[in-house]
Design a protein around this motif. Structure first.
Motif: not given
Length: 146
Positions: A48-55
């Motif tokens: 979820r973090d990766l897909l939302s741009g976090v990370g």
């Protein structure tokens, strides 16, 4: 709020933990249907973090397994290697992350509802990744000949 989970109690799931699983049980040990509940929930959160741009901010966090897990499964699904690196376009990587995130979440819901898919989620996932790679290769080929 029907379902709730205290994330702090889950611990961590990082690249080292992932490599430990692979060393002891083979690469199939990191498929969603093979992960234990804690790892499954942690990796879902990481996707979820990766897909939302976090990370994506450039600092490589060794405590996270989602990205190395994605790259490893892409290589198992036939992504082209050159030396130590994997040749995967960003678009393909983004699609692979979506595919993995969906597979992981589906496995979580299956366990909660005590349901079983007719085909194992891991099998479908690898087939999906193979199709992604095939599509990317065809796109590249047609661009080269244009």
């Amino acid at each position: 709020m029907m379902l709730r989970l205290e994330k702090a109690t889950l611990g961590k799931f990082g690249a080292q933990d992932m490599m430990g699983l692979i060393t002891s049980r083979g690469w199939e040990a990191i498929l969603p249907d093979a992960l234990d509940d804690n790892h499954l929930l942690l990796v879902s959160d990481q996707f979820r973090d990766l897909l939302s741009g976090v990370g994506w901010n450039g600092d490589h966090d060794p405590a996270r397994a989602a990205l190395p897990l994605t790259l490893l499964l892409l290589s198992k699904a036939g992504a082209k290697r050159s030396g130590d690196s994997l040749e995967v376009g960003l678009e393909t990587l983004q699609e692979a992350l979506c595919l993995l995130s969906t597979a992981v979440d589906r496995e979580i819901v299956n366990r909660m509802l005590q349901r079983q898919d007719t085909a194992p989620i891991g099998t479908g996932l690898i087939q999906g990744l193979q199709m992604l790679i095939q599509h990317a290769v065809e796109q590249t080929d047609s661009e080269c000949h244009a």
